[in-house]
Motif scaffolding. Structure first.
Motif, PDB file in Angstrom:
ATOM      1  N   UNK A 299       0.872  -1.259   0.070  1.00 41.49           N
ATOM      2  CA  UNK A 299       0.034   0.077   0.033  1.00 41.49           C
ATOM      3  C   UNK A 299       0.827   1.204  -0.001  1.00 41.49           C
ATOM      4  N   UNK A 300       0.148   2.350   0.215  1.00 42.98           N
ATOM      5  CA  UNK A 300       0.959   3.670   0.069  1.00 42.98           C
ATOM      6  C   UNK A 300       0.655   4.435   1.625  1.00 42.98           C
ATOM      7  N   UNK A 301       1.923   4.758   1.957  1.00 46.24           N
ATOM      8  CA  UNK A 301       1.938   5.511   3.326  1.00 46.24           C
ATOM      9  C   UNK A 301       2.438   6.837   3.007  1.00 46.24           C
ATOM     10  N   UNK A 302       1.659   7.865   3.692  1.00 52.63           N
ATOM     11  CA  UNK A 302       2.044   9.196   3.506  1.00 52.63           C
ATOM     12  C   UNK A 302       2.993  10.052   4.563  1.00 52.63           C
ATOM     13  N   UNK A 303       3.837  10.588   4.593  1.00 56.40           N
ATOM     14  CA  UNK A 303       4.900  11.092   5.353  1.00 56.40           C
ATOM     15  C   UNK A 303       5.310  12.539   4.970  1.00 56.40           C
ATOM     16  N   UNK A 304       5.575  13.193   6.066  1.00 61.39           N
ATOM     17  CA  UNK A 304       5.942  14.483   5.906  1.00 61.39           C
ATOM     18  C   UNK A 304       7.585  14.636   5.829  1.00 61.39           C
ATOM     19  N   UNK A 305       7.913  15.097   4.594  1.00 55.35           N
ATOM     20  CA  UNK A 305       9.417  15.311   4.160  1.00 55.35           C
ATOM     21  C   UNK A 305       9.658  16.575   3.513  1.00 55.35           C
ATOM     22  N   UNK A 306      11.231  17.029   3.914  1.00 52.93           N
ATOM     23  CA  UNK A 306      11.796  18.141   3.381  1.00 52.93           C
ATOM     24  C   UNK A 306      12.121  17.967   1.913  1.00 52.93           C
ATOM     25  N   UNK A 307      11.168  18.899   0.961  1.00 57.71           N
ATOM     26  CA  UNK A 307      11.322  18.669  -0.533  1.00 57.71           C
ATOM     27  C   UNK A 307      11.941  19.973  -0.958  1.00 57.71           C
TER      28      UNK A 307
END
Length: 484
Positions: A299-307
């Protein structure tokens, strides 16, 4: 004495601290301290001026007349210094005779030579040279001190003149912000007469009364910050962003089977080993070896990342502001109210240029053109010359546009504003001229027109980026603004 001793002698005063004392004495004078404390901009400009003077004086007095006034005597001293005692006694009279026309040491040398007891002393040669050296040292110090005092008086005269001019300018209008006050100090070397002050006061009042002209000047001043240049506007930034990642721990979909030891995802047929006691040991062996068949989940997990990303800040990016080039029609048809409007608007642009640390050039054109640089050193003299010029002659826009285009082609004039103030009662420009202007527009230069007549040639004004129309009527209203 070696040759370098003459140079060291000349440098003694510059290294003695007397120049630093002179600078400190200057900066602690009450009138200068009051002027410096009146504005941070004035204080910074005054300090810069004094430090520049310090460097000049240090260089100047280190070389004070050594080549002319002392070189001949130093050369003679060096020659005599290298003689033996016998050579000195043989030529002493000749040396003293040469000193008679070149040095103040002559009288002391004559007295020493006439003293018989000293003259026959074997150390007389060294003693004579030592006395001579002390005289040279004292004479050079006196010359340097005199030179220092001369330059200090010149600087004081200039500083007091600038203070007087700044006081006159306060009567014309407010000094403004720090940068404007500092640059005005740099321009304030010119001595203002009462007539000069009244002339500038009259123009400042005219500009204040005709607020529409001030609004045009303010709008022109802001345009340099509104250049939409994607190449300069795209900046790299780092921000937090929600991103999706594939993960085997998220049970969104069954995508296959694989050997593992996860009992929660066990295939049903694997549990059949537990139904028979003799096969139960096989089940546990497969579990330990992670060989039980499991469903593969994904499945797909959502994470906060610096982009890192490039953001466009089109009109908020600070640009290096180029100069104002104000081309003013000085033909006879512009005399009277239009002439006042043109001078007042140029004066307003000069004030903005001072605050924004920009240059401001005014080119008066009729059958010939005259250039004034309003923001340079001694710029107030240029301002006064410009304000006192009387408009007369015919209209010939092409030569002044040619000169302006030539200037704007250089790097110094990038992001410049050219403003033409005219009645525009003139023929349209040639296609070649319009092509040159189009090329400069592509380099972020801007062309503006301020029409001071109802009868301006629309085709002529079409080649400008923006056009304002300020009719020289009694109402003096800004009637229209048109962007081409």
């Amino acid at each position: 004495m070696p040759v370098t001793e003459g140079i060291n002698l000349a440098l003694m005063l510059t290294e003695s601290g007397i120049i630093e004392n002179a600078v400190n004495e200057l900066m602690t004078r009450p009138q200068l301290m009051m002027a410096a404390e009146s504005s941070p901009g004035i204080k910074s400009s005054m300090k810069h001026q004094v430090q520049k003077w310090r460097g000049y004086v240090q260089h100047r007095i280190a070389k004070v007349d050594v080549a002319d006034r002392f070189n001949q005597e130093l050369t003679l001293y060096q020659t005599v210094r290298q003689w033996s005692s016998d050579e000195f006694m043989e030529n002493a009279e000749q040396v003293v005779r040469e000193l008679e026309s070149t040095s103040g040491f002559y009288f002391k040398a004559r007295k020493l030579l006439d003293h018989d007891q000293k003259k026959h002393n074997p150390m007389f040669h060294s003693y004579f040279c030592h006395q001579w050296y002390e005289h040279l040292e004292g004479a050079l110090k006196d010359a340097q001190k005199s030179e220092l005092e001369h330059h200090k008086e010149e600087l004081l005269k200039d500083l007091y003149q600038r203070i007087e001019t700044m006081q006159h300018m306060e009567k014309v209008d407010e000094a403004g912000d720090e940068k404007r006050a500092g640059r005005l100090w740099d321009m304030a070397k010119a001595k203002l007469t009462r007539t000069d002050v009244e002339r500038m006061k009259s123009i400042a009042k005219f500009l204040q009364k005709n607020s529409d002209l001030q609004q045009i000047a303010d709008r022109l001043g802001r345009m340099a910050n509104e250049v939409d240049d994607p190449n300069q506007a795209r900046v790299e930034s780092e921000e937090l962003k929600m991103v999706e990642e594939k993960s085997d721990s998220v049970t969104d979909d069954i995508v296959g089977v694989h050997p593992s030891d996860d009992l929660a995802r066990l295939l049903p047929n694997e549990a059949m080993f537990l139904a028979y006691p003799e096969l139960e040991v096989v089940f546990y062996k497969h579990l330990v070896d992670k060989r039980l068949m499991n469903y593969r989940m994904q499945g797909a997990s959502r994470k906060l990342r610096k982009v890192k990303a490039y953001k466009t800040q089109s009109k908020q990016v600070e640009q290096d502001k180029g100069p104002f080039i104000v081309c003013i029609d000085a033909s006879g048809s512009m005399s009277g109210y239009p002439e006042q409007c043109a001078k007042a608007l140029a004066y307003g642009l000069m004030q903005i240029a001072l605050a924004d640390e920009r240059d401001c050039y005014v080119m008066l054109f009729s059958t010939q053109h005259i250039t004034y640089e309003l923001t340079k050193q001694d710029g107030l003299s240029e301002v006064l010359n410009f304000l006192s010029y009387s408009f007369h002659g015919g209209t010939d826009l092409a030569p002044v546009l040619d000169q302006s285009i030539e200037l704007m082609g250089s790097e110094q004039y990038k992001n410049a504003d050219l403003i033409v103030l005219s009645d525009f009662i003139a023929p349209s420009q040639t296609p070649e001229m319009q092509a040159k202007i189009a090329t400069l527009k592509a380099q972020k230069n801007r062309f503006h027109a301020v029409c001071l007549s109802r009868y301006g040639n629309p085709a002529l004004m079409d080649m400008f980026d923006t056009c304002w129309s300020h009719h020289p009527s009694a109402l003096g209203r800004l009637l229209s603004r048109r962007a081409s």
